[in-house]
Design a protein around this motif. Structure first.
Motif, PDB file in Angstrom:
ATOM      1  N   SER A 341       0.831  -1.204   0.000  1.00  0.00           N
ATOM      2  CA  SER A 341       0.000   0.000   0.000  1.00  0.00           C
ATOM      3  C   SER A 341       0.866   1.254   0.000  1.00  0.00           C
ATOM      4  N   GLN A 342       0.224   2.373  -0.261  1.00  0.00           N
ATOM      5  CA  GLN A 342       0.961   3.626  -0.425  1.00  0.00           C
ATOM      6  C   GLN A 342       1.663   4.041   0.860  1.00  0.00           C
ATOM      7  N   HIS A 343       0.992   3.877   1.999  1.00  0.00           N
ATOM      8  CA  HIS A 343       1.618   4.323   3.248  1.00  0.00           C
ATOM      9  C   HIS A 343       2.800   3.420   3.617  1.00  0.00           C
ATOM     10  N   VAL A 344       2.733   2.132   3.243  1.00  0.00           N
ATOM     11  CA  VAL A 344       3.877   1.246   3.483  1.00  0.00           C
ATOM     12  C   VAL A 344       5.032   1.618   2.555  1.00  0.00           C
ATOM     13  N   THR A 345       4.699   1.922   1.297  1.00  0.00           N
ATOM     14  CA  THR A 345       5.742   2.361   0.358  1.00  0.00           C
ATOM     15  C   THR A 345       6.431   3.617   0.862  1.00  0.00           C
ATOM     16  N   GLN A 346       5.646   4.560   1.362  1.00  0.00           N
ATOM     17  CA  GLN A 346       6.230   5.792   1.898  1.00  0.00           C
ATOM     18  C   GLN A 346       7.124   5.499   3.095  1.00  0.00           C
ATOM     19  N   THR A 347       6.678   4.589   3.952  1.00  0.00           N
ATOM     20  CA  THR A 347       7.496   4.218   5.109  1.00  0.00           C
ATOM     21  C   THR A 347       8.798   3.567   4.674  1.00  0.00           C
ATOM     22  N   LEU A 348       8.726   2.697   3.667  1.00  0.00           N
ATOM     23  CA  LEU A 348       9.940   2.042   3.159  1.00  0.00           C
ATOM     24  C   LEU A 348      10.890   3.054   2.534  1.00  0.00           C
ATOM     25  N   GLN A 349      10.339   4.000   1.779  1.00  0.00           N
ATOM     26  CA  GLN A 349      11.190   4.998   1.130  1.00  0.00           C
ATOM     27  C   GLN A 349      11.882   5.891   2.155  1.00  0.00           C
ATOM     28  N   GLU A 350      11.126   6.361   3.127  1.00  0.00           N
ATOM     29  CA  GLU A 350      11.706   7.269   4.114  1.00  0.00           C
ATOM     30  C   GLU A 350      12.669   6.553   5.053  1.00  0.00           C
ATOM     31  N   ALA A 390      14.912  17.259   0.922  1.00  0.00           N
ATOM     32  CA  ALA A 390      13.989  18.204   1.563  1.00  0.00           C
ATOM     33  C   ALA A 390      14.494  18.609   2.944  1.00  0.00           C
ATOM     34  N   ASN A 391      15.039  17.651   3.701  1.00  0.00           N
ATOM     35  CA  ASN A 391      15.559  17.967   5.036  1.00  0.00           C
ATOM     36  C   ASN A 391      16.745  18.921   4.958  1.00  0.00           C
ATOM     37  N   MET A 392      17.641  18.694   3.980  1.00  0.00           N
ATOM     38  CA  MET A 392      18.813  19.568   3.864  1.00  0.00           C
ATOM     39  C   MET A 392      18.423  20.953   3.363  1.00  0.00           C
ATOM     40  N   LYS A 393      17.539  20.988   2.362  1.00  0.00           N
ATOM     41  CA  LYS A 393      17.144  22.286   1.813  1.00  0.00           C
ATOM     42  C   LYS A 393      16.340  23.103   2.813  1.00  0.00           C
ATOM     43  N   ALA A 394      15.668  22.422   3.737  1.00  0.00           N
ATOM     44  CA  ALA A 394      14.901  23.152   4.749  1.00  0.00           C
ATOM     45  C   ALA A 394      15.813  24.001   5.628  1.00  0.00           C
ATOM     46  N   CYS A 395      17.066  23.565   5.796  1.00  0.00           N
ATOM     47  CA  CYS A 395      18.016  24.345   6.614  1.00  0.00           C
ATOM     48  C   CYS A 395      18.416  25.644   5.934  1.00  0.00           C
ATOM     49  N   LEU A 396      18.315  25.679   4.605  1.00  0.00           N
ATOM     50  CA  LEU A 396      18.740  26.865   3.854  1.00  0.00           C
ATOM     51  C   LEU A 396      17.568  27.699   3.365  1.00  0.00           C
ATOM     52  N   ALA A 397      16.361  27.173   3.509  1.00  0.00           N
ATOM     53  CA  ALA A 397      15.190  27.876   2.988  1.00  0.00           C
ATOM     54  C   ALA A 397      14.972  29.188   3.739  1.00  0.00           C
ATOM     55  N   GLY A 398      14.738  30.253   2.986  1.00  0.00           N
ATOM     56  CA  GLY A 398      14.433  31.550   3.582  1.00  0.00           C
ATOM     57  C   GLY A 398      15.626  32.265   4.178  1.00  0.00           C
ATOM     58  N   ASN A 409      23.248  23.906  11.531  1.00  0.00           N
ATOM     59  CA  ASN A 409      22.015  23.144  11.286  1.00  0.00           C
ATOM     60  C   ASN A 409      22.148  22.276  10.035  1.00  0.00           C
ATOM     61  N   PHE A 410      22.721  22.858   8.997  1.00  0.00           N
ATOM     62  CA  PHE A 410      22.880  22.122   7.739  1.00  0.00           C
ATOM     63  C   PHE A 410      23.810  20.920   7.912  1.00  0.00           C
ATOM     64  N   ILE A 411      24.930  21.125   8.580  1.00  0.00           N
ATOM     65  CA  ILE A 411      25.896  20.036   8.775  1.00  0.00           C
ATOM     66  C   ILE A 411      25.310  18.962   9.687  1.00  0.00           C
ATOM     67  N   ARG A 412      24.539  19.374  10.684  1.00  0.00           N
ATOM     68  CA  ARG A 412      23.943  18.390  11.592  1.00  0.00           C
ATOM     69  C   ARG A 412      22.973  17.480  10.834  1.00  0.00           C
ATOM     70  N   VAL A 413      22.129  18.073   9.999  1.00  0.00           N
ATOM     71  CA  VAL A 413      21.189  17.268   9.204  1.00  0.00           C
ATOM     72  C   VAL A 413      21.942  16.406   8.194  1.00  0.00           C
ATOM     73  N   ALA A 414      22.925  17.008   7.524  1.00  0.00           N
ATOM     74  CA  ALA A 414      23.683  16.265   6.512  1.00  0.00           C
ATOM     75  C   ALA A 414      24.449  15.105   7.136  1.00  0.00           C
ATOM     76  N   SER A 415      25.013  15.333   8.319  1.00  0.00           N
ATOM     77  CA  SER A 415      25.749  14.263   8.987  1.00  0.00           C
ATOM     78  C   SER A 415      24.825  13.104   9.339  1.00  0.00           C
ATOM     79  N   THR A 416      23.627  13.448   9.793  1.00  0.00           N
ATOM     80  CA  THR A 416      22.660  12.396  10.123  1.00  0.00           C
ATOM     81  C   THR A 416      22.272  11.596   8.888  1.00  0.00           C
ATOM     82  N   VAL A 434      23.327  15.030  -3.246  1.00  0.00           N
ATOM     83  CA  VAL A 434      22.359  15.994  -2.690  1.00  0.00           C
ATOM     84  C   VAL A 434      23.077  16.990  -1.783  1.00  0.00           C
ATOM     85  N   PHE A 435      23.974  16.486  -0.947  1.00  0.00           N
ATOM     86  CA  PHE A 435      24.726  17.370  -0.049  1.00  0.00           C
ATOM     87  C   PHE A 435      25.571  18.366  -0.843  1.00  0.00           C
ATOM     88  N   ILE A 436      26.206  17.885  -1.899  1.00  0.00           N
ATOM     89  CA  ILE A 436      27.041  18.767  -2.723  1.00  0.00           C
ATOM     90  C   ILE A 436      26.191  19.862  -3.360  1.00  0.00           C
TER      91      ILE A 436
END
Length: 755
Positions: A341-350, A390-398, A409-416, A434-436
Motif C-alpha cells: 500500500s501507499q503508506h507502506v511504500t512511503q514508510t519504506l522509502q523514508e 527536503a531535510n537539507m534544503k529546509a536548513c537553507l530555505a528563507g 544546522n545544515f551540517i547536523r542534518v547532513a551528517s545524520t 544531494v549534499f554537494i
C-alpha cells in the motif's frame, strides 16, 4: 508384314498440296457430283489394295505360318505355368500347416512366459512386502520401496486379486514414509541435524521425488516469508512474527491474527506507532527469520554434497539450491515492495537506510554468501533521496545571508543523513550528490553577498564596512569548509567500509568555498602588493645612498615604512580571516613577492657609495625581520629566502668577487642579477639597460615581472652592453670601463649556460 513400294509413297508436302488442290476442286462441284467423285476414288483404292495383296501373297503366307507356330508355343508355356502354379499351391499348403502349428505353440509359450513373469513379480511383490512389514528402519523401507516401485506401477499386477492387499499396503506405506520424511527434513534443518537431513534426502532419492521435495521445501520457505511480510506490512506486533509454528496446537494456543494482505491499512493509533512496529518487525524478518532460512539452506547444501548430488550444489548448475532459494526470496521482496500500500511504500522509502542496515547486516552475518541485488532497493531510493534533499534544503530555505548557525544546522542534518546512508555505497553517492548540491547553494548565497570594487580593496586605513562584511562571509565559508571536514573525519570509519567516491566528491566540492575565500583575499592581496611595490620603489629616492657620510646602522626610511605597512595591513586586513591555511599560503606568496621586488630594485639601484651598500646590506636583514608577520620562518620560502640572504653579501662585494658567482642551473643567484649589480659598479657612461631604453624604474620592474625567461633578460642586458661598445667606438675612447670586460666575459658564460 506387308511392305509397300517406296516409290508408291509420295512426300508429305506433295500429298498436302494434292489434298489442297482436291479440296479446292471439290468445292466447285454440286453434292451429286461430289458423291460420284468420291465413289470413283473409293473404287480406285479398293483395286489398288487387291493389287498389293496379289503382289505380296508369298510374304503374307510366310507371316501367317510364323503366327501359328507362335500360338503353339504360347499354349505350351501356359501348360507349364499351370503345372508350376499347382506345385506352388501344394508347397504353400504344407508350409501353412507347419507355420500354423509353430504359431500356436509360440502363443502358448508366450502366455506361459507372461504367466511365469506375473507369478515371479507377484512372488517378488509378496516377498518384498513381507520384508517391508518386518522392517522398522525407515531408510531400509525406502530402499524396499525403490525396488517395489516398478512392481506397483505394473499394469498386469493391478488385475491380480491376491496381491491387491499387498499393493495397497505398499502404496499407503510409501505415502506415510514420504510425509514423515518431509517432516523429518524440516525438523532436521531446524535442529541443525545434518545426519537426519541426509537420511531424509536419501529416502526421497529412493522414492525418486528428490527434486519435487526440494521444490516443496523452497516453496515452504517462501510461503512462510510471504506470510511474515504480510503480517509485517499489516503492522502486527513482533510477537506474532516471532511465534513458533508448533504453538498452533492445544487449547491454550492464542489464535493468530487474521491474515491481512499488503494493501490493507493497519488499525493503529498513530503513524509513529505503526512505523515503530513496522521497522521492528521488518528487521526481525530480515535479520533473524531470513537468516534462519539461509542457514538451513546452507545445511541442505552440505547434506546434498554428502550424498553426491552435485547438480544441486555446483554454482555452475541451474539447479544450484542456494541460488534458486535466493532468487525466489528477492522475487518475493520485489513483488512485495511493488504491491504494498501507499503508506507502506512511503514508510519504506523514508526509512530505506534502516532497511539497508538490516539487509547489509544479514549479508555480513552470512559472510557474504547471500547478497541482495542493488536493483532490488532502487525503486525506493527516489523517495528516500527526496526526503533527504527536503531535510537539507529546509536548513537553507528563507536564509539570504547564511551564518554559522545556519551552517551548524545544515551540517547536523547532513551528517545524520550521510551516517544513515553509509550502509550502502550507491545510496551514499546519491546522498552525497544531494549534499554537494545544497552546499553549492549555500556558497552561491554567500557569493551573492561578496562586495567587489575600490572600497573593498583599500589597505591604507582600517577595514571599512564592506571589507568587514567580506571578512565575515569568508569566515562563514571557512566555518562551513571546516565543519564539512570534521564531519567527514567523524564518518571516516564508515566511509572506509563503504565502497564509492562519495567522500572524495564532497572534498572536491569544497573547492568552491576555497575559490570564494581566495576571491575575497585576492583583491586585498593585490592592493597590499601594489602598495609594497610603491614603497620599495621609493628606495631610489632614498637620500644619502651615494654619500660616504651615511650612517650604516638601522634601517632606511623606506624600509621602516615597509615594515610598518606590512605589520599594519596584515593585522588589520588579513589576520581577521579564520582560514589560517589559506592566509598562511597568501602570506608566503606575499613574502616571496616582496623579496622579488626588493631584489630587483636593489640590483638596479645606482650610484651607490660604500656606506650606501652597507646600508642596503642592513636593509636586507631588516627585510628578513619585516616579513615575519607574513611568514614566521622565512626558511620555509625556500629559494627566495636564500636569495635574500645572498643579496646581503653580494651588495657589498667588488666586481671581481661578483663575477666569481656560479653560473648555470645549480646557481642560487640568477646571472642577470649579478650583471645588474655590476652596472652599479660601472661609470656613468656604461648605462643600465632601462636607462639605455629610456625606461623608468617602474617600467623595468614591470618588464622583469612579465618576462621570466633568463634569455630574455640577458638579451635586454646585451643591448645595453652593445650600445656602450658602439658609443665608445664612436667617441674613439681608448679604454673601456674597467667593469665592462668582466661583464662581457660573465655575460658570454651565462649565455652559454642557458639550455
Amino acid at each position: 508384314m506387308v511392305t509397300g513400294d517406296p516409290g508408291a509413297t509420295k512426300p508429305t508436302s506433295s500429298a498436302g498440296s494434292d489434298d489442297d488442290d482436291y479440296t479446292s476442286s471439290m468445292s466447285h462441284l454440286t453434292i451429286g457430283q461430289q458423291i460420284q467423285e468420291l465413289s470413283k476414288r473409293l473404287q480406285n483404292t479398293t483395286e489398288e489394295l487387291h493389287q498389293q495383296v496379289r503382289d505380296k501373297h508369298g510374304a503374307l503366307l510366310q507371316q501367317a505360318t510364323h503366327a501359328g507356330r507362335f500360338d503353339a508355343a504360347l499354349n505350351t508355356l501356359a501348360d507349364e505355368v499351370q503345372r508350376v502354379r499347382e506345385t506352388g499351391h501344394r508347397l504353400k499348403g504344407q508350409v501353412d500347416t507347419q507355420y500354423q502349428l509353430v504359431e500356436n505353440q509360440t502363443q502358448v509359450l508366450g502366455r506361459l512366459h507372461d504367466v511365469s513373469h506375473l507369478l515371479r513379480s507377484a512372488g517378488t511383490l509378496l516377498a518384498l512386502t513381507a520384508k517391508l512389514k518386518s522392517t522398522k528402519d525407515v531408510l531400509r523401507q525406502a530402499e524396499l520401496h525403490f525396488e517395489l516401485a516398478q512392481l506397483i506401477d505394473d499394469k498386469d499386477l493391478k488385475d491380480i486379486e491376491f496381491v491387491q492387499k499387498e499393493r495397497a499396503f505398499v502404496i499407503s506405506s510409501g505415502q506415510k514414509i514420504r510425509n514423515l520424511t518431509q517432516m523429518q527434513l524440516v525438523t532436521g534443518l531446524q535442529e541443525r541435524n545434518q545426519n537426519q537431513v541426509v537420511n531424509a534426502l536419501k529416502i526421497f532419492m529412493n522414492f525418486n521425488t528428490l527434486e519435487k521435495s526440494l521444490e516443496n521445501l523452497l516453496a515452504t520457505f517462501i510461503a512462510d516469508m510471504e506470510q511474515s511480510l504480510k503480517e509485517c506490512f499489516a503492522g502486527n506486533d513482533i510477537s506474532v512474527l516471532n511465534k513458533s509454528p508448533t504453538q498452533g496446537t492445544g487449547s491454550s494456543t492464542v489464535k493468530p491474527a487474521a491474515s491481512r494482505g499488503p494493501g490493507k491499512t493497519p488499525q493503529l493509533t498513530t503513524t509513529q506507532n505503526f512505523r515503530a512496529k513496522f521497522w521492528k518487525s521488518l528487521h526481525w524478518l530480515l535479520y533473524d527469520e531470513l537468516y534462519e532460512s539461509c542457514t538451513q539452506i546452507k545445511l541442505l547444501k552440505a547434506a546434498l554434497e554428502q550424498i553426491n548430488q552435485f547438480g544441486y550444489t555446483s554454482e555452475s548448475s541451474d539447479q544450484y539450491i542456494p541460488r534458486r532459494f535466493w532468487q525466489k526470496v528477492q522475487q518475493l521482496l520485489r513483488k512485495s515492495f511493488d504491491e504494498c500500500s501507499q503508506h507502506v511504500t512511503q514508510t519504506l522509502q523514508e526509512g530505506l537506510s534502516k532497511l539497508l542496515t538490516s539487509a547489509r547486516g544479514l549479508e555480513q552475518r552470512l559472510n557474504g554468501e547471500f547478497k541482495f541485488e542493488n536493483e532490488l532497493f532502487a525503486p525506493l531510493e527516489v523517495g528516500y533521496v527526496s526526503k533527504c534533499a527536503a531535510n537539507m534544503k529546509a536548513c537553507l530555505a528563507g536564509v539570504d545571508l547564511p551564518g554559522n548557525e545556519t551552517v551548524d544546522n545544515f551540517i547536523r542534518v547532513a551528517s545524520t543523513e550521510l551516517s544513515a546512508a553509509l550502509i550502502d555505497g550507491r545510496l551514499t553517492n546519491s546522498i552525497a550528490n544531494v549534499f554537494i548540491a545544497c552546499g553549492k547553494e549555500l556558497c552561491t548565497k554567500l557569493e551573492a553577498q561578496i562586495k567587489l570594487g575600490a572600497d573593498s580593496k583599500q589597505v591604507v586605513d582600517l577595514p571599512n564596512l564592506q571589507q568587514q562584511q567580506n571578512t565575515t562571509l569568508a569566515n562563514v565559508l571557512y566555518y562551513y569548509k571546516d565543519s564539512v571536514r570534521r564531519m567527514l573525519s567523524d564518518l571516516q570509519v564508515q566511509f572506509e567500509k563503504t565502497p564509492g567516491t562519495a567522500r572524495d566528491n564532497i572534498f572536491r566540492s569544497l573547492e568552491q568555498a576555497d575559490l570564494l575565500i581566495g576571491t575575497i583575499l585576492q583583491q586585498i592581496m593585490e592592493s597590499i602588493i601594489t602598495t609594497i611595490s610603491i614603497i620599495i620603489l621609493s628606495m631610489h629616492r632614498e637620500p644619502g645612498l651615494n654619500s660616504e657620510r651615511l650612517s650604516t646602522t638601522g634601517p632606511s626610511m623606506y624600509m621602516k615604512e615597509l615594515q610598518e605597512f606590512v605589520s599594519r595591513s596584515w593585522s588589520n586586513h588579513i589576520a581577521l580571516f579564520d582560514d589560517k591555511p589559506m592566509t598562511t599560503k597568501c602570506g608566503h606568496e606575499l613574502a616571496k613577492r616582496c623579496i622579488e621586488l626588493f631584489l630587483h630594485n636593489v640590483c638596479i639601484l645606482r650610484p651607490l657609495s660604500r656606506a650606501g651598500r652597507q646600508r642596503l646590506k642592513q636593509d636586507c636583514q631588516h627585510m628578513d625581520q619585516g616579513l615575519r608577520p607574513l611568514c614566521a620562518n622565512l626558511a620555509e620560502l625556500g629559494k627566495p629566502s636564500r636569495l635574500l640572504r645572498a643579496m646581503s653579501l653580494l651588495i657589498v662585494q667588488s666586481p671581481q668577487e661578483l663575477v666569481k658567482q656560479t653560473i648555470g642551473e645549480d646557481s642560487l643567484v640568477p646571472s642577470y642579477i649579478v650583471l645588474l649589480l655590476l652596472f652599479g659598479h660601472a661609470g656613468a657612461d656604461l648605462q643600465s639597460p632601462h636607462t639605455t631604453a629610456n625606461w623608468s624604474n617602474e617600467r623595468l620592474i614591470e618588464w622583469l615581472d612579465g618576462h621570466t625567461a633568463e634569455r630574455e633578460k640577458l638579451e635586454l642586458i646585451s643591448g645595453a652592453l652593445q650600445r656602450y661598445r658602439d658609443n665608445a667606438r664612436r667617441k674613439n675612447i681608448q679604454q673601456y670601463d674597467e667593469v665592462y670586460p668582466m661583464m662581457v666575459d660573465y655575460f658570454e658564460q651565462a649565455l652559454k649556460a642557458i639550455p
